[in-house]
Design a protein around this motif. Structure first.
Motif, PDB file in Angstrom:
ATOM      1  N   PHE A   1       0.860  -1.188   0.000  1.00 52.69           N
ATOM      2  CA  PHE A   1       0.000   0.000   0.000  1.00 52.69           C
ATOM      3  C   PHE A   1       0.889   1.228   0.000  1.00 52.69           C
ATOM      4  O   PHE A   1       1.799   1.354   0.826  1.00 52.69           O
ATOM      5  CB  PHE A   1      -0.911   0.030   1.222  1.00 52.69           C
ATOM      6  CG  PHE A   1      -1.663   1.326   1.378  1.00 52.69           C
ATOM      7  CD1 PHE A   1      -2.635   1.705   0.454  1.00 52.69           C
ATOM      8  CD2 PHE A   1      -1.400   2.196   2.436  1.00 52.69           C
ATOM      9  CE1 PHE A   1      -3.319   2.914   0.582  1.00 52.69           C
ATOM     10  CE2 PHE A   1      -2.085   3.391   2.577  1.00 52.69           C
ATOM     11  CZ  PHE A   1      -3.047   3.751   1.640  1.00 52.69           C
ATOM     12  N   TYR A   2       0.629   2.133  -0.929  1.00 53.85           N
ATOM     13  CA  TYR A   2       1.376   3.373  -1.020  1.00 53.85           C
ATOM     14  C   TYR A   2       0.468   4.435  -1.634  1.00 53.85           C
ATOM     15  O   TYR A   2      -0.547   4.111  -2.264  1.00 53.85           O
ATOM     16  CB  TYR A   2       2.653   3.196  -1.840  1.00 53.85           C
ATOM     17  CG  TYR A   2       2.429   2.752  -3.270  1.00 53.85           C
ATOM     18  CD1 TYR A   2       2.446   3.663  -4.317  1.00 53.85           C
ATOM     19  CD2 TYR A   2       2.199   1.418  -3.571  1.00 53.85           C
ATOM     20  CE1 TYR A   2       2.239   3.261  -5.635  1.00 53.85           C
ATOM     21  CE2 TYR A   2       1.990   0.999  -4.880  1.00 53.85           C
ATOM     22  CZ  TYR A   2       2.015   1.928  -5.902  1.00 53.85           C
ATOM     23  OH  TYR A   2       1.798   1.521  -7.193  1.00 53.85           O
ATOM     24  N   PRO A   3       0.779   5.705  -1.456  1.00 52.36           N
ATOM     25  CA  PRO A   3      -0.101   6.774  -1.956  1.00 52.36           C
ATOM     26  C   PRO A   3      -0.098   6.844  -3.476  1.00 52.36           C
ATOM     27  O   PRO A   3       0.947   6.677  -4.111  1.00 52.36           O
ATOM     28  CB  PRO A   3       0.498   8.040  -1.342  1.00 52.36           C
ATOM     29  CG  PRO A   3       1.911   7.693  -1.030  1.00 52.36           C
ATOM     30  CD  PRO A   3       1.935   6.240  -0.716  1.00 52.36           C
ATOM     31  N   ARG A   4      -1.297   7.120  -4.029  1.00 49.01           N
ATOM     32  CA  ARG A   4      -1.409   7.265  -5.483  1.00 49.01           C
ATOM     33  C   ARG A   4      -2.445   8.344  -5.800  1.00 49.01           C
ATOM     34  O   ARG A   4      -3.547   8.353  -5.246  1.00 49.01           O
ATOM     35  CB  ARG A   4      -1.835   5.951  -6.141  1.00 49.01           C
ATOM     36  CG  ARG A   4      -0.867   4.809  -5.906  1.00 49.01           C
ATOM     37  CD  ARG A   4      -1.211   3.597  -6.724  1.00 49.01           C
ATOM     38  NE  ARG A   4      -0.925   3.833  -8.145  1.00 49.01           N
ATOM     39  CZ  ARG A   4      -1.320   3.015  -9.115  1.00 49.01           C
ATOM     40  NH1 ARG A   4      -2.015   1.941  -8.843  1.00 49.01           N
ATOM     41  NH2 ARG A   4      -1.012   3.288 -10.378  1.00 49.01           N
ATOM     42  N   ASP A   5      -2.066   9.242  -6.687  1.00 47.74           N
ATOM     43  CA  ASP A   5      -3.003  10.250  -7.166  1.00 47.74           C
ATOM     44  C   ASP A   5      -4.018   9.593  -8.084  1.00 47.74           C
ATOM     45  O   ASP A   5      -3.764   8.546  -8.673  1.00 47.74           O
ATOM     46  CB  ASP A   5      -2.276  11.342  -7.950  1.00 47.74           C
ATOM     47  CG  ASP A   5      -1.300  12.127  -7.090  1.00 47.74           C
ATOM     48  OD1 ASP A   5      -1.588  12.296  -5.898  1.00 47.74           O
ATOM     49  OD2 ASP A   5      -0.256  12.545  -7.614  1.00 47.74           O
ATOM     50  N   GLY A   6      -5.181  10.220  -8.226  1.00 44.59           N
ATOM     51  CA  GLY A   6      -6.204   9.688  -9.122  1.00 44.59           C
ATOM     52  C   GLY A   6      -7.544  10.304  -8.842  1.00 44.59           C
ATOM     53  O   GLY A   6      -7.657  11.306  -8.131  1.00 44.59           O
ATOM     54  N   SER A   7      -8.580   9.680  -9.354  1.00 45.26           N
ATOM     55  CA  SER A   7      -9.934  10.223  -9.236  1.00 45.26           C
ATOM     56  C   SER A   7     -10.825   9.367  -8.361  1.00 45.26           C
ATOM     57  O   SER A   7     -12.042   9.487  -8.406  1.00 45.26           O
ATOM     58  CB  SER A   7     -10.567  10.333 -10.633  1.00 45.26           C
ATOM     59  OG  SER A   7     -10.585   9.063 -11.270  1.00 45.26           O
ATOM     60  N   PHE A   8     -10.223   8.501  -7.529  1.00 51.11           N
ATOM     61  CA  PHE A   8     -11.015   7.576  -6.718  1.00 51.11           C
ATOM     62  C   PHE A   8     -11.320   8.163  -5.344  1.00 51.11           C
ATOM     63  O   PHE A   8     -11.629   7.457  -4.415  1.00 51.11           O
ATOM     64  CB  PHE A   8     -10.270   6.248  -6.572  1.00 51.11           C
ATOM     65  CG  PHE A   8     -11.165   5.068  -6.299  1.00 51.11           C
ATOM     66  CD1 PHE A   8     -11.970   4.557  -7.293  1.00 51.11           C
ATOM     67  CD2 PHE A   8     -11.191   4.477  -5.050  1.00 51.11           C
ATOM     68  CE1 PHE A   8     -12.792   3.463  -7.036  1.00 51.11           C
ATOM     69  CE2 PHE A   8     -12.010   3.389  -4.797  1.00 51.11           C
ATOM     70  CZ  PHE A   8     -12.801   2.882  -5.798  1.00 51.11           C
ATOM     71  N   SER A   9     -11.201   9.479  -5.210  1.00 55.86           N
ATOM     72  CA  SER A   9     -11.411  10.130  -3.921  1.00 55.86           C
ATOM     73  C   SER A   9     -12.833   9.943  -3.430  1.00 55.86           C
ATOM     74  O   SER A   9     -13.788  10.154  -4.157  1.00 55.86           O
ATOM     75  CB  SER A   9     -11.099  11.622  -4.020  1.00 55.86           C
ATOM     76  OG  SER A   9     -11.378  12.266  -2.816  1.00 55.86           O
ATOM     77  N   THR A  10     -12.971   9.519  -2.154  1.00 56.16           N
ATOM     78  CA  THR A  10     -14.295   9.315  -1.572  1.00 56.16           C
ATOM     79  C   THR A  10     -14.508  10.129  -0.307  1.00 56.16           C
ATOM     80  O   THR A  10     -15.635  10.310   0.118  1.00 56.16           O
ATOM     81  CB  THR A  10     -14.508   7.834  -1.224  1.00 56.16           C
ATOM     82  OG1 THR A  10     -13.469   7.431  -0.306  1.00 56.16           O
ATOM     83  CG2 THR A  10     -14.454   6.970  -2.460  1.00 56.16           C
ATOM     84  N   ALA A  11     -13.418  10.586   0.300  1.00 57.55           N
ATOM     85  CA  ALA A  11     -13.558  11.351   1.542  1.00 57.55           C
ATOM     86  C   ALA A  11     -12.251  12.072   1.842  1.00 57.55           C
ATOM     87  O   ALA A  11     -11.194  11.675   1.387  1.00 57.55           O
ATOM     88  CB  ALA A  11     -13.908  10.417   2.705  1.00 57.55           C
ATOM     89  N   GLY A  12     -12.357  13.128   2.615  1.00 55.91           N
ATOM     90  CA  GLY A  12     -11.172  13.826   3.070  1.00 55.91           C
ATOM     91  C   GLY A  12     -10.506  14.636   1.983  1.00 55.91           C
ATOM     92  O   GLY A  12     -11.116  15.049   1.007  1.00 55.91           O
ATOM     93  N   SER A  13      -9.210  14.851   2.171  1.00 57.29           N
ATOM     94  CA  SER A  13      -8.439  15.689   1.258  1.00 57.29           C
ATOM     95  C   SER A  13      -8.325  15.067  -0.117  1.00 57.29           C
ATOM     96  O   SER A  13      -8.385  13.854  -0.286  1.00 57.29           O
ATOM     97  CB  SER A  13      -7.047  15.901   1.841  1.00 57.29           C
ATOM     98  OG  SER A  13      -6.205  16.512   0.898  1.00 57.29           O
ATOM     99  N   ALA A  14      -8.144  15.908  -1.133  1.00 57.75           N
ATOM    100  CA  ALA A  14      -7.925  15.421  -2.488  1.00 57.75           C
ATOM    101  C   ALA A  14      -6.466  15.030  -2.698  1.00 57.75           C
ATOM    102  O   ALA A  14      -6.131  14.433  -3.710  1.00 57.75           O
ATOM    103  CB  ALA A  14      -8.328  16.490  -3.502  1.00 57.75           C
ATOM    104  N   ASN A  15      -5.590  15.349  -1.746  1.00 58.04           N
ATOM    105  CA  ASN A  15      -4.180  14.994  -1.863  1.00 58.04           C
ATOM    106  C   ASN A  15      -3.966  13.535  -1.471  1.00 58.04           C
ATOM    107  O   ASN A  15      -4.617  13.021  -0.563  1.00 58.04           O
ATOM    108  CB  ASN A  15      -3.330  15.878  -0.960  1.00 58.04           C
ATOM    109  CG  ASN A  15      -3.338  17.323  -1.396  1.00 58.04           C
ATOM    110  OD1 ASN A  15      -3.545  17.626  -2.566  1.00 58.04           O
ATOM    111  ND2 ASN A  15      -3.127  18.222  -0.455  1.00 58.04           N
TER     112      ASN A  15
END
Length: 201
Positions: free
Chosen positions: A49-63
């Motif tokens: 598991f590691y951070p990845r940008d994308g459009s799967f945001s469901t809650a919280g910050s967009a970062n």
């Protein structure tokens, strides 16, 4: 007899592939640095598991990664590390780590306790981790939380500079208490001054 030998050979190959996969995942983790490299990684039940940008945001910050909290004098002092996989949400989607009193305590061990599955001022005034994961088999969301002495975060660098670094590992249990997941080999090295502009492809 030939069938038995063939079966044993298949089992050995499968086990070898499983071990190789876990070894490969471990090798893909970022190094345990203290330079403000803006890195984060861990294994969740053996999966990277590691951070990845994308459009799967469901809650919280967009970062993909956010370091924030309340450090005002005379208030509830805490900082939080929010990490997200917005690309595909695997093996988990969102990760929250709450570190109570870190502005005054600094480096050292932070033993995990229970959470109420909330963060910020709505969370509990103690150290905890919780995660949110989408179960693709049942098409439902699952939440997992730390509990008393289920793990710990070790802050190895903090204070006097914009860098916060540490390691973590432990177990989380599902909201209904029926499942447990394990997080191991966790590490992060954040430059708080630049993390907001960091790309995580």
């Amino acid at each position: 007899m030939k069938n038995l030998i063939f079966l044993l050979l298949c089992i050995v190959i499968c086990c070898s592939r499983d071990n190789d996969t876990e070894t490969d995942n471990t090798s893909q983790l970022p190094a345990e640095t203290q330079t403000g490299a803006n890195t984060f990684g861990c294994l969740v039940n053996g999966k990277l598991f590691y951070p990845r940008d994308g459009s799967f945001s469901t809650a919280g910050s967009a970062n993909a990664v956010t370091w924030w909290g309340d450090t005002s004098e005379g208030s509830n002092l805490y900082r939080e590390l929010d990490v997200n996989n917005f690309k595909d949400g695997k093996p988990i989607n969102n990760f929250w780590m709450h570190l109570q009193d870190i502005p005054t305590k600094g480096t050292g061990e932070y033993i995990w306790m229970d959470s109420n599955f909330k963060h910020g001022i709505d969370g509990l005034m103690q150290n905890y981790v919780y995660v949110k994961a989408f179960d693709y088999n049942t098409s439902t969301w699952k939440w997992y939380t730390s509990y008393e002495n289920s793990g710990k975060t070790i802050i190895t660098k903090y204070g006097g500079q914009p860098i916060v670094s540490g390691t973590f590992s432990g177990k989380l249990r599902s909201a209904d208490g029926k499942e447990t997941i394990e997080i191991i080999d966790g590490r992060f090295d954040i430059n708080t001054a630049t993390i907001g502009n960091q790309n995580f492809p």
